[in-house]
Design an enzyme around this catalytic site. Sequence first.
Site, PDB file in Angstrom:
ATOM      1  N   GLN A  46      -2.220  -9.198   9.628  1.00 23.33           N
ATOM      2  CA  GLN A  46      -0.787  -8.966   9.815  1.00 23.33           C
ATOM      3  C   GLN A  46      -0.122 -10.220  10.391  1.00 23.33           C
ATOM      4  O   GLN A  46      -0.574 -10.751  11.391  1.00 23.33           O
ATOM      5  CB  GLN A  46      -0.595  -7.761  10.763  1.00 23.33           C
ATOM      6  CG  GLN A  46       0.843  -7.362  10.978  1.00 23.33           C
ATOM      7  CD  GLN A  46       1.514  -6.864   9.705  1.00 23.33           C
ATOM      8  OE1 GLN A  46       0.958  -6.074   8.957  1.00 23.33           O
ATOM      9  NE2 GLN A  46       2.718  -7.342   9.444  1.00 23.33           N
TER      10      GLN A  46
ATOM     11  N   LYS B 109       1.362   1.226   7.345  1.00 19.93           N
ATOM     12  CA  LYS B 109       0.223   1.006   6.442  1.00 19.93           C
ATOM     13  C   LYS B 109      -0.873   2.029   6.719  1.00 19.93           C
ATOM     14  O   LYS B 109      -1.475   2.571   5.791  1.00 19.93           O
ATOM     15  CB  LYS B 109      -0.315  -0.426   6.622  1.00 19.93           C
ATOM     16  CG  LYS B 109       0.599  -1.453   5.979  1.00 19.93           C
ATOM     17  CD  LYS B 109       0.312  -2.880   6.426  1.00 19.93           C
ATOM     18  CE  LYS B 109       1.430  -3.804   5.940  1.00 19.93           C
ATOM     19  NZ  LYS B 109       1.365  -5.154   6.479  1.00 19.93           N
TER      20      LYS B 109
ATOM     21  N   ASP C   9      -3.674  -8.848   0.119  1.00 18.22           N
ATOM     22  CA  ASP C   9      -2.301  -9.346   0.284  1.00 18.22           C
ATOM     23  C   ASP C   9      -2.005 -10.464  -0.718  1.00 18.22           C
ATOM     24  O   ASP C   9      -0.855 -10.894  -0.848  1.00 18.22           O
ATOM     25  CB  ASP C   9      -2.123  -9.902   1.710  1.00 18.22           C
ATOM     26  CG  ASP C   9      -1.173  -9.043   2.537  1.00 18.22           C
ATOM     27  OD1 ASP C   9      -0.450  -8.219   1.944  1.00 18.22           O
ATOM     28  OD2 ASP C   9      -1.164  -9.210   3.765  1.00 18.22           O
TER      29      ASP C   9
END
Length: 281
Positions: A96, A52, A119
């Site tokens: 994460q 990322k 997300d």
Amino acid sequence: MAEIINGKELAKSIRLELKEEVEKLNEKGIFPKLAVIMVGNDKASKVYVRNKSKACEEIGIWYEEILLDETTTMEKLLEIIENLNIRKDIHGILLQSPIPKHLDISKAFNKICPEKDVDGFNPINVGKLVIGEDSFVSCTPYGVIKMLERYNIEIEGKNAVIIGRSNIVGKPLIQCLLKKNATVTVCHSKTKNIADITKKADILIVALGKAKFVTKDMVKAGAVVIDVGINRNELGKLEGDVDFEEVAKVASYITPVPGGVGPMTIAMLMNNVVKACKYQN
Ligand code: NAP
């Protein structure tokens, strides 16, 4: 023989388009920035986080990594998210997963403000997706839909079958496909006679996490097969949930693993950061 959907190339062209968008924002003095929080030392997460950060660097998105100790308390994690929510220079926040078991991941996702939830895991964004309002869509399902669109694969009126009903892949995919007017069927671990259902699919999306689960005899001739699965075999090689070599003989389109859905997921995350930045400005 099926046409291979090249997710790697597609993701590259999307990243290039985003780079141009970011340059235009920069000219106006706007600098998109993503904050990534990682708790603990999960090996796979480290690789994902590195990928990322590389994508951000390539596109020109600013990036801040917040690495927290395995023993971090829920209180501390929520406090860190709240600080990022308030900061004007941060446009997207990503937590994460997985996080250590003593932490409540739902509570953490709920804390990320919906406008920065790149997300798409905050219940507000999930709800907006269900009622068809503009929202941040979870990156993997979004990447799958983008793939179908960019390859001009018709979705409307098609029988779409999804294997897997997780919150991050299967469930948001249901809504994305419904929005595109597909007729959607979802299979899961309690579904009986899966092959009877998958054989009726015009579009088959597989996301269960079992290597080579979908075999040639489960697929209708001419079906589009999208493989979300990522499994590592005994040699350490990545494998999808679909028996690629065999299924490619009957499908019209198929995605490989690696080089299919995976790169699209990161590209859509980048897309969501740019979208969040534009929205906040
Ligand atoms: P998950 O949370 O473990 O969910 C798996 C789903 O598959 C569940 O709904 C489960 O049913 C269903 N399932 C399990 N065994 C089954 C069986 N024998 N028959 C039918 N359904 C079955 O997994 P996930 O997070 O959605 O991930 C799925 C796969 O996609 C994994 O390989 C993961 O690594 C991969 N993935 C890839 C990306 C990417 O960027 N390419 C992103 C996310 C995930 P129940 O609900 O009944 O338990």
